[in-house]
Design a protein around this motif. Structure first.
Motif, PDB file in Angstrom:
ATOM      1  N   ILE A 102      -2.047   5.077   1.721  1.00  0.00           N
ATOM      2  CA  ILE A 102      -2.705   5.492   3.113  1.00  0.00           C
ATOM      3  C   ILE A 102      -4.281   5.037   2.428  1.00  0.00           C
ATOM      4  CG2 ILE A 102      -3.821   6.187   4.693  1.00  0.00           C
ATOM      5  CD1 ILE A 102      -1.685   8.407   4.743  1.00  0.00           C
ATOM      6  N   VAL A 103      -4.836   5.574   1.636  1.00  0.00           N
ATOM      7  CA  VAL A 103      -6.145   4.719   1.346  1.00  0.00           C
ATOM      8  C   VAL A 103      -6.576   3.678   0.801  1.00  0.00           C
ATOM      9  CG1 VAL A 103      -8.350   5.532  -0.144  1.00  0.00           C
ATOM     10  CG2 VAL A 103      -6.699   7.541   0.063  1.00  0.00           C
ATOM     11  N   ALA A 104      -5.450   3.428   0.061  1.00  0.00           N
ATOM     12  CA  ALA A 104      -5.200   1.960  -0.595  1.00  0.00           C
ATOM     13  C   ALA A 104      -4.926   1.158   0.796  1.00  0.00           C
ATOM     14  CB  ALA A 104      -4.028   1.931  -1.697  1.00  0.00           C
ATOM     15  N   ILE A 105      -4.025   0.800   1.651  1.00  0.00           N
ATOM     16  CA  ILE A 105      -3.567   0.127   2.755  1.00  0.00           C
ATOM     17  C   ILE A 105      -4.650   0.474   3.378  1.00  0.00           C
ATOM     18  CG2 ILE A 105      -2.387  -0.239   4.420  1.00  0.00           C
ATOM     19  CD1 ILE A 105      -0.409  -0.867   2.421  1.00  0.00           C
ATOM     20  N   LEU A 106      -5.246   1.060   3.742  1.00  0.00           N
ATOM     21  CA  LEU A 106      -6.927   1.615   4.519  1.00  0.00           C
ATOM     22  C   LEU A 106      -7.958  -0.087   4.160  1.00  0.00           C
ATOM     23  CD1 LEU A 106      -6.838   4.547   5.761  1.00  0.00           C
ATOM     24  CD2 LEU A 106      -6.703   2.479   7.163  1.00  0.00           C
ATOM     25  N   ILE A 107      -8.388   0.680   2.702  1.00  0.00           N
ATOM     26  CA  ILE A 107      -9.120  -0.287   1.971  1.00  0.00           C
ATOM     27  C   ILE A 107      -8.337  -2.228   1.673  1.00  0.00           C
ATOM     28  CG2 ILE A 107     -10.247  -0.904  -0.127  1.00  0.00           C
ATOM     29  CD1 ILE A 107      -9.795   1.931  -1.346  1.00  0.00           C
ATOM     30  N   GLU A 108      -7.454  -2.099   1.942  1.00  0.00           N
ATOM     31  CA  GLU A 108      -6.591  -3.748   2.400  1.00  0.00           C
ATOM     32  C   GLU A 108      -7.259  -4.512   3.485  1.00  0.00           C
ATOM     33  OE1 GLU A 108      -2.730  -4.466   0.844  1.00  0.00           O
ATOM     34  OE2 GLU A 108      -2.876  -2.770  -0.937  1.00  0.00           O
ATOM     35  N   ILE A 109      -6.702  -3.903   4.300  1.00  0.00           N
ATOM     36  CA  ILE A 109      -6.427  -3.908   5.744  1.00  0.00           C
ATOM     37  C   ILE A 109      -8.241  -4.115   6.105  1.00  0.00           C
ATOM     38  CG2 ILE A 109      -6.239  -3.581   8.499  1.00  0.00           C
ATOM     39  CD1 ILE A 109      -3.707  -1.661   7.617  1.00  0.00           C
ATOM     40  N   VAL A 110      -9.061  -3.428   6.205  1.00  0.00           N
ATOM     41  CA  VAL A 110     -10.747  -3.290   6.324  1.00  0.00           C
ATOM     42  C   VAL A 110     -10.811  -3.922   5.561  1.00  0.00           C
ATOM     43  CG1 VAL A 110     -12.690  -2.199   6.683  1.00  0.00           C
ATOM     44  CG2 VAL A 110     -10.542  -0.766   7.077  1.00  0.00           C
ATOM     45  N   ILE A 111     -11.240  -4.380   4.231  1.00  0.00           N
ATOM     46  CA  ILE A 111     -11.661  -4.768   3.572  1.00  0.00           C
ATOM     47  C   ILE A 111     -11.204  -6.693   3.714  1.00  0.00           C
ATOM     48  CG2 ILE A 111     -12.700  -5.340   1.200  1.00  0.00           C
ATOM     49  CD1 ILE A 111     -13.273  -2.553   1.144  1.00  0.00           C
ATOM     50  N   GLY A 112      -9.922  -6.512   3.443  1.00  0.00           N
ATOM     51  CA  GLY A 112      -9.243  -7.813   3.016  1.00  0.00           C
ATOM     52  C   GLY A 112      -9.650  -8.641   4.249  1.00  0.00           C
ATOM     53  N   ILE A 113      -8.830  -8.218   5.454  1.00  0.00           N
ATOM     54  CA  ILE A 113      -8.915  -8.985   6.237  1.00  0.00           C
ATOM     55  C   ILE A 113     -10.153  -9.393   7.233  1.00  0.00           C
ATOM     56  CG2 ILE A 113      -8.146  -8.892   8.551  1.00  0.00           C
ATOM     57  CD1 ILE A 113      -5.934  -7.426   8.637  1.00  0.00           C
ATOM     58  N   LEU A 175     -10.789   8.324  -3.111  1.00  0.00           N
ATOM     59  CA  LEU A 175     -10.867   7.075  -2.488  1.00  0.00           C
ATOM     60  C   LEU A 175     -11.271   5.895  -3.292  1.00  0.00           C
ATOM     61  CD1 LEU A 175     -14.185   7.976  -0.352  1.00  0.00           C
ATOM     62  CD2 LEU A 175     -12.109   6.330   0.256  1.00  0.00           C
ATOM     63  N   VAL A 176     -12.040   5.823  -4.850  1.00  0.00           N
ATOM     64  CA  VAL A 176     -11.909   5.361  -6.481  1.00  0.00           C
ATOM     65  C   VAL A 176     -10.284   4.683  -7.106  1.00  0.00           C
ATOM     66  CG1 VAL A 176     -12.516   5.030  -8.517  1.00  0.00           C
ATOM     67  CG2 VAL A 176     -13.931   6.003  -6.778  1.00  0.00           C
ATOM     68  N   PRO A 177      -9.499   6.367  -6.885  1.00  0.00           N
ATOM     69  CA  PRO A 177      -8.254   5.341  -7.130  1.00  0.00           C
ATOM     70  C   PRO A 177      -7.210   4.507  -6.139  1.00  0.00           C
ATOM     71  CG  PRO A 177      -8.068   8.179  -7.354  1.00  0.00           C
ATOM     72  CD  PRO A 177      -9.852   7.682  -6.877  1.00  0.00           C
ATOM     73  N   GLY A 178      -7.823   4.632  -4.659  1.00  0.00           N
ATOM     74  CA  GLY A 178      -7.231   4.224  -3.778  1.00  0.00           C
ATOM     75  C   GLY A 178      -7.823   2.523  -4.081  1.00  0.00           C
ATOM     76  N   LEU A 179      -8.437   2.133  -4.653  1.00  0.00           N
ATOM     77  CA  LEU A 179      -9.624   1.184  -4.687  1.00  0.00           C
ATOM     78  C   LEU A 179      -9.112   0.530  -5.983  1.00  0.00           C
ATOM     79  CD1 LEU A 179     -12.109  -0.847  -3.751  1.00  0.00           C
ATOM     80  CD2 LEU A 179     -13.145   0.639  -4.997  1.00  0.00           C
ATOM     81  N   VAL A 180      -8.463   1.071  -6.814  1.00  0.00           N
ATOM     82  CA  VAL A 180      -8.059   0.459  -8.095  1.00  0.00           C
ATOM     83  C   VAL A 180      -6.684  -0.051  -7.542  1.00  0.00           C
ATOM     84  CG1 VAL A 180      -7.618   0.858 -10.970  1.00  0.00           C
ATOM     85  CG2 VAL A 180      -9.839   2.128  -9.945  1.00  0.00           C
ATOM     86  N   LEU A 181      -5.815   0.828  -7.155  1.00  0.00           N
ATOM     87  CA  LEU A 181      -4.509   0.505  -7.165  1.00  0.00           C
ATOM     88  C   LEU A 181      -4.585  -0.644  -5.926  1.00  0.00           C
ATOM     89  CD1 LEU A 181      -1.371   1.452  -6.595  1.00  0.00           C
ATOM     90  CD2 LEU A 181      -1.854   2.780  -4.694  1.00  0.00           C
ATOM     91  N   ALA A 182      -5.711  -0.997  -5.468  1.00  0.00           N
ATOM     92  CA  ALA A 182      -5.108  -1.831  -3.961  1.00  0.00           C
ATOM     93  C   ALA A 182      -6.433  -3.020  -4.366  1.00  0.00           C
ATOM     94  CB  ALA A 182      -5.850  -1.251  -2.687  1.00  0.00           C
ATOM     95  N   SER A 183      -6.516  -2.851  -5.026  1.00  0.00           N
ATOM     96  CA  SER A 183      -7.826  -4.237  -6.175  1.00  0.00           C
ATOM     97  C   SER A 183      -6.757  -5.430  -5.681  1.00  0.00           C
ATOM     98  CB  SER A 183      -8.297  -4.447  -7.508  1.00  0.00           C
ATOM     99  OG  SER A 183      -7.755  -3.723  -8.572  1.00  0.00           O
ATOM    100  N   VAL A 184      -6.159  -5.417  -6.735  1.00  0.00           N
ATOM    101  CA  VAL A 184      -5.332  -6.865  -6.721  1.00  0.00           C
ATOM    102  C   VAL A 184      -4.402  -7.374  -5.546  1.00  0.00           C
ATOM    103  CG1 VAL A 184      -2.939  -8.356  -8.052  1.00  0.00           C
ATOM    104  CG2 VAL A 184      -4.322  -6.538  -9.111  1.00  0.00           C
ATOM    105  N   SER A 185      -4.094  -6.160  -4.955  1.00  0.00           N
ATOM    106  CA  SER A 185      -3.305  -6.459  -3.297  1.00  0.00           C
ATOM    107  C   SER A 185      -4.246  -7.457  -2.068  1.00  0.00           C
ATOM    108  CB  SER A 185      -2.617  -5.358  -2.371  1.00  0.00           C
ATOM    109  OG  SER A 185      -1.493  -5.092  -3.564  1.00  0.00           O
ATOM    110  N   LEU A 186      -5.618  -6.324  -2.351  1.00  0.00           N
ATOM    111  CA  LEU A 186      -7.220  -6.786  -1.162  1.00  0.00           C
ATOM    112  C   LEU A 186      -6.750  -8.088  -1.947  1.00  0.00           C
ATOM    113  CD1 LEU A 186      -9.656  -6.240  -0.041  1.00  0.00           C
ATOM    114  CD2 LEU A 186     -10.744  -4.815  -2.139  1.00  0.00           C
TER     115      LEU A 186
END
Length: 307
Positions: A102-113, A175-186
């Motif tokens: 959930i943390v990773a997906i939210l980071i992808e959606i908010v920051i990526g989009i 938060l930080v592990p989620g950012l790491v997990l989402a980094s490439v997808s972001l």
């Protein structure tokens, strides 16, 4: 819509059976799991035969698979070689990985989009070039390198976070592990959104909305963004299952006892019941996410209708 959902659910059945069969066959060729139970010394023939009979490994592979699938439909995913039920392992690990996802997906959606919309509207300008270079760097760096660097800098050197996540694994700690997990997808979400925004910005319906004198914010949100998000939603939907199954590296770095950790332990110890059980649930998550994405298409684009 209802008929479409029923048809898609029926289509999922052969996909689910084929996926689980493939995983079951792959796991069963990893080696002899009984040899791992005996430690460094080789099991004697009597002990090996008894253990194989106890765990049903003395039967043909096709019969093991049918027995396993019969138990799955009753909610029984088998027993790990340590005697613990696989469902008990799932009850402790899946909530942690779900929070991490959930943390990773939210980071992808908010920051990526957000970055994708900004760069798509300002294509060719310095901010666009800077974000493209940044996303290219992020894609080029392996996840384990990003995780170890952030753990070293933020956790060890600067002390902003705990180097290892506690057993509670709260959202704040993830938060930080989620950012790491989402980094490439972001990075991919940012580039995909940018491309889609830049292409649709030249469409006739956008020019018509601007000619009608609609406010710029309404043109972007109601017209441009909704149509541009269709490929992005497709990517994010398929990425949910990938994030849950691909969290092995991130969970190992930050000592998170989630699905990735259990899969790693199961593969390391050749625990077939654990690996097959967890992957079976991940297949169901992936299929459900794809169905949800298809249903969201009609919400984003009213022209899409399902019979």
């Amino acid at each position: 819509m209802g008929r479409y959902v029923v048809r898609r659910l029926l289509q999922m059945i052969p996909v689910f059976i084929g996926s689980t069969l493939l995983i079951f066959l792959m796991v069963n060729v990893m080696g002899d799991p009984i040899a791992g139970l005996c430690g460094d010394k080789q099991c004697d023939a009597a002990t090996s035969a008894q253990l194989k009979k106890e765990f049903g490994l003395d039967k043909p592979v096709w019969q093991q698979y049918l027995t396993y699938m019969g138990h799955v439909f009753t909610g029984d995913f088998g027993t790990a070689f340590n005697g613990q039920k696989v469902t008990e392992l799932m009850a402790t690990s899946f909530p942690v990985t779900i929070r991490l996802t959930i943390v990773a997906i939210l980071i992808e959606i908010v920051i990526g989009i957000t970055l994708g919309v900004i760069t798509g509207l300002k294509r060719g300008r310095p901010v666009d070039t800077s974000v493209l270079l940044l996303t290219l760097v992020v894609i080029s760096i392996p996840t384990f390198v990003t995780g170890l660097l952030l753990q070293l800098l933020l956790g060890v050197e600067w002390g902003w976070i705990k180097p290892s996540v506690s057993t509670e694994a709260t959202f704040g700690e993830l938060l930080v592990p989620g950012l790491v997990l989402a980094s490439v997808s972001l990075a991919y979400v940012t580039r995909l959104t940018r491309t889609s925004i830049a292409e649709n910005r030249r469409s006739d319906y956008v020019r018509t909305a601007v000619a009608k004198g609609l406010p710029r914010q309404r043109v972007i949100v109601r017209h441009l963004l909704r149509n541009s998000l269709i490929p992005v939603v497709t990517f994010i939907g398929t990425d949910i299952g990938a994030l849950m199954g691909g969290a092995i590296v991130t969970e190992r770095i930050f000592n998170i006892h989630g699905v990735g950790y259990q899969l790693y332990q199961g593969i390391l110890r050749q625990n077939t019941q654990t690996v097959v059980g967890f992957v079976t649930v991940l297949v169901l998550v992936f299929l459900a996410a794809n169905l949800l994405v298809d249903l969201l298409y009609a919400v984003l684009d009213p022209r899409i209708r399902y019979a």
